[in-house]
Scaffold this motif. Structure first.
Motif, PDB file in Angstrom:
ATOM      1  N   ARG A  81     -14.836 118.625  37.778  1.00 42.52           N
ATOM      2  CA  ARG A  81     -14.509 117.351  37.154  1.00 42.52           C
ATOM      3  C   ARG A  81     -13.021 117.075  37.365  1.00 42.52           C
ATOM      4  N   GLU A  82     -12.706 115.817  37.572  1.00 44.90           N
ATOM      5  CA  GLU A  82     -11.330 115.432  37.871  1.00 44.90           C
ATOM      6  C   GLU A  82     -10.867 114.347  36.896  1.00 44.90           C
ATOM      7  N   LEU A  83      -9.665 114.512  36.354  1.00 43.41           N
ATOM      8  CA  LEU A  83      -9.039 113.516  35.500  1.00 43.41           C
ATOM      9  C   LEU A  83      -7.629 113.249  36.022  1.00 43.41           C
ATOM     10  N   SER A  84      -7.174 112.021  35.849  1.00 44.21           N
ATOM     11  CA  SER A  84      -5.787 111.677  36.147  1.00 44.21           C
ATOM     12  C   SER A  84      -5.062 111.464  34.831  1.00 44.21           C
ATOM     13  N   ASP A 116      -4.591 115.762  37.566  1.00 42.40           N
ATOM     14  CA  ASP A 116      -3.458 115.393  38.408  1.00 42.40           C
ATOM     15  C   ASP A 116      -2.363 114.775  37.540  1.00 42.40           C
ATOM     16  N   GLU A 117      -1.122 115.022  37.924  1.00 42.53           N
ATOM     17  CA  GLU A 117       0.043 114.493  37.196  1.00 42.53           C
ATOM     18  C   GLU A 117       0.007 114.917  35.726  1.00 42.53           C
ATOM     19  N   VAL A 118      -0.247 116.200  35.492  1.00 42.74           N
ATOM     20  CA  VAL A 118      -0.429 116.671  34.113  1.00 42.74           C
ATOM     21  C   VAL A 118       0.831 116.468  33.271  1.00 42.74           C
ATOM     22  N   HIS A 119       1.986 116.359  33.899  1.00 45.58           N
ATOM     23  CA  HIS A 119       3.220 116.147  33.139  1.00 45.58           C
ATOM     24  C   HIS A 119       3.238 114.803  32.421  1.00 45.58           C
ATOM     25  N   ARG A 120       2.335 113.896  32.818  1.00 50.29           N
ATOM     26  CA  ARG A 120       2.257 112.595  32.147  1.00 50.29           C
ATOM     27  C   ARG A 120       1.460 112.670  30.838  1.00 50.29           C
ATOM     28  N   PHE A 121       0.758 113.758  30.624  1.00 53.92           N
ATOM     29  CA  PHE A 121       0.061 113.943  29.353  1.00 53.92           C
ATOM     30  C   PHE A 121       1.093 114.144  28.234  1.00 53.92           C
ATOM     31  N   THR A 122       0.811 113.574  27.080  1.00 54.31           N
ATOM     32  CA  THR A 122       1.638 113.832  25.907  1.00 54.31           C
ATOM     33  C   THR A 122       1.382 115.247  25.407  1.00 54.31           C
ATOM     34  N   ARG A 123       2.194 115.680  24.458  1.00 55.44           N
ATOM     35  CA  ARG A 123       1.992 117.001  23.862  1.00 55.44           C
ATOM     36  C   ARG A 123       0.611 117.098  23.202  1.00 55.44           C
ATOM     37  N   THR A 124       0.210 116.027  22.532  1.00 54.05           N
ATOM     38  CA  THR A 124      -1.102 116.039  21.874  1.00 54.05           C
ATOM     39  C   THR A 124      -2.225 116.167  22.886  1.00 54.05           C
ATOM     40  N   GLN A 125      -2.111 115.440  24.005  1.00 55.60           N
ATOM     41  CA  GLN A 125      -3.140 115.513  25.040  1.00 55.60           C
ATOM     42  C   GLN A 125      -3.190 116.905  25.670  1.00 55.60           C
ATOM     43  N   GLN A 126      -2.031 117.514  25.890  1.00 51.27           N
ATOM     44  CA  GLN A 126      -2.013 118.869  26.452  1.00 51.27           C
ATOM     45  C   GLN A 126      -2.569 119.878  25.451  1.00 51.27           C
TER      46      GLN A 126
END
Length: 526
Positions: A81-84, A116-126
């Motif tokens: 599975r892939e998420l951006s 992809d581009e995991v650095h764009r996730f917020t702390r809550t999302q991570q």
């Protein structure tokens, strides 16, 4: 995969961007990153279906992060599975985790989740990923161009294996260019490229595979279009053979020369991120180049930062700091030049202010260097933090208010201007710091003369010399020695202002000394 997905994939395979059409499908086709793909390595085991370790792929654009994820997706035995991180939210992450839990429970099939581009996730999302990664519900493959130590939360970083991808070498990129020219998914022999054009293309790429293929496609399509409109002839015949099958068999290839490439690709994009490690790396290189007196390297890094859209006020602030930290009194006018550049930036703005910034960079790079200022103040701060302060000597205390005299404040203070040379022996430092020597001049530039002045002042202030007027307003000591700055003892904190007092009186500056204008600035700044 639905019928629509299959049709879309087929369309992109024949008419999509060259970089997408040539994306490697197996590890054997992958170019570069050999250091990560050795036998038994975690990444190879993950690709071959035997690994369950979550990984963070950190590397510059075009180094193969997304390609590796697609190769992993093609390996059997697991659900992919892939998420951006650009478009997905916590709800999407939890939905994938719930599906992964159900699939593992029903069929025993594990899920690989690529973000992809995991650095764009917020702390809550991570944070939403942590339980699933911790207990192995999903094997996470996350890609980022940002330094993960800045952009990925520590718990997720500790649960993943960090793999660093390097920019592709010129040899790697050369393989890609030749593959694009020859492979049926690329131009299939329709094009050739001159050696000097290939060299220029590789220089423009900056280690980025996507960039080199994008530039090649722009030049290749331009060459084919020009050949098609050139009228009958071998080139036009070759151009007419373009199509989805990429076959140019039996037709002479169209040539991409340097001029065609230069017209198609105006200039290289500068790889730079204002909030990540490129920002810190390039700004560090600028500062260290100026400190190291390499004016040409310093100008390169300045241009690189400005062209990439760095805030010019950041550059100006760094130059002001550097003027005191790395130049100091070796060239007293350096700080004034840096401040003037910052003021010019505020008054005129870019692009014209680049001239003032460049002037400041050149001036600071060419100036003699000394870190005596920062060493002096840091030594003084260290003593204060260590508790070496002590009460102010009574004769230096404030005596302007009624009753101060009864407390003995100001008693015995000797006014320096009432004494020959404006210097008189008395205690200025607190008792625990009597004899402390913070300022240690380097002997470079103006500090060579400052050291001589300093040697006299120390002896005069501490009672081992007497001051007498000297021609030109400076002072000399009847018993003081005036050796080189390297041999002279360092001054206390009050000496910096005294050094400025003699700057305007100095004459005959040599090659390693500041200009008369700089001496004037030092005197005016007292």
């Amino acid at each position: 995969m639905s019928l629509f997905d299959a049709g879309l994939e087929q369309a992109l395979a024949t008419s999509g961007p060259l970089a997408a059409r040539l994306r490697p499908r197996t590890l054997d086709e992958l170019v570069g990153q050999r250091h990560l793909l050795g036998a038994g390595s975690p990444l190879r085991r993950l690709v071959e279906g035997g690994g369950t370790t979550s990984v963070l792929l950190w590397g510059p654009p075009g180094s193969g992060k997304t390609t590796l994820a697609h190769i992993i997706s093609g390996s059997g035995g697991r659900r992919f599975r892939e998420l951006s991180a650009v478009t997905a939210g916590v709800k999407d992450v939890r939905a994938v985790i719930d599906q992964a839990r159900d699939t593992l429970a029903v069929s025993g099939v594990r899920t690989v989740l690529f973000i992809d581009e995991v650095h764009r996730f917020t702390r809550t999302q991570q944070d939403a990923l942590l339980p699933a990664v911790e207990n192995g519900l999903v094997t996470l493959v996350a890609a980022t161009t940002e330094n993960p130590f800045f952009s990925v939360v520590a718990p997720l970083l500790s649960r993943s294996l960090l793999l660093t991808l390097e920019p592709l070498t010129e040899d790697d990129l050369r393989v890609l260019v030749q593959r694009a020219l020859d492979d049926r998914r690329g131009y299939g022999g329709l094009l050739t490229m001159d050696t000097d054009a290939v060299t220029h293309l590789l220089r423009l790429a900056g280690g980025d595979a996507r960039r080199v293929l994008t530039a090649l496609q722009a030049a290749g399509d331009a060459a084919l279009a020009a050949a098609a409109t050139a009228g009958p002839g071998p080139a036009a015949t070759a151009a007419a053979g373009t199509g989805g099958d990429g076959s140019g068999a039996g037709r002479p290839p169209v040539r991409i020369d340097l001029a065609t490439l230069e017209r198609a690709v105006n200039r290289a994009a500068v790889r730079y991120d204002r909030a990540g490690d490129q920002h810190y790396d390039v700004s560090s290189a600028l500062i260290k180049s100026v400190r190291g007196s390499d004016v040409d390297a310093a100008l390169h890094y300045l241009a690189r930062m400005l062209e990439a859209g760095e805030d010019p006020r950041f550059v100006a602030r760094r130059m002001i700091i550097l003027a005191s930290e790395d130049v100091g009194l070796a060239e007293p006018g350096a700080l004034g030049v840096a401040v003037a550049a910052a003021q010019a930036l505020e008054m005129v703005g870019l692009p014209e202010a680049r001239l003032a910034l460049a002037q400041a960079v050149i001036h600071l790079a060419l100036a003699p260097k000394s870190n005596a200022v920062i060493r002096a103040v840091d030594a003084a701060v260290a003593d204060v933090r260590a508790g070496r302060a002590g009460p102010v000597p009574p004769h230096l205390r404030d005596a302007h208010y009624p009753g101060a005299g009864r407390l003995g404040h100001g008693d015995g203070y000797r006014y320096p201007h009432d004494h020959p040379g404006g210097v008189v022996s008395q205690q200025y430092a607190p008792d625990p710091l009597v004899g402390a020597s913070y300022y240690q001049p380097s002997g470079h530039g103006f500090e060579q003369r400052a050291g001589q002045r300093l040697a006299f002042l120390r002896e005069a202030l501490r009672g081992s010399a007497t001051a007498s007027p000297a021609p030109g307003g400076a002072t000399t000591a009847t018993t003081a020695t005036t050796g080189s700055a390297a041999a002279a003892p360092a001054a206390g904190t009050e000496a910096g202002a005294v050094v400025g007092a003699v700057a305007g009186a100095a004459a005959g500056a040599d090659v390693d000394e500041p200009s008369e204008a700089s001496d004037h600035e030092a005197g005016r700044a007292r």
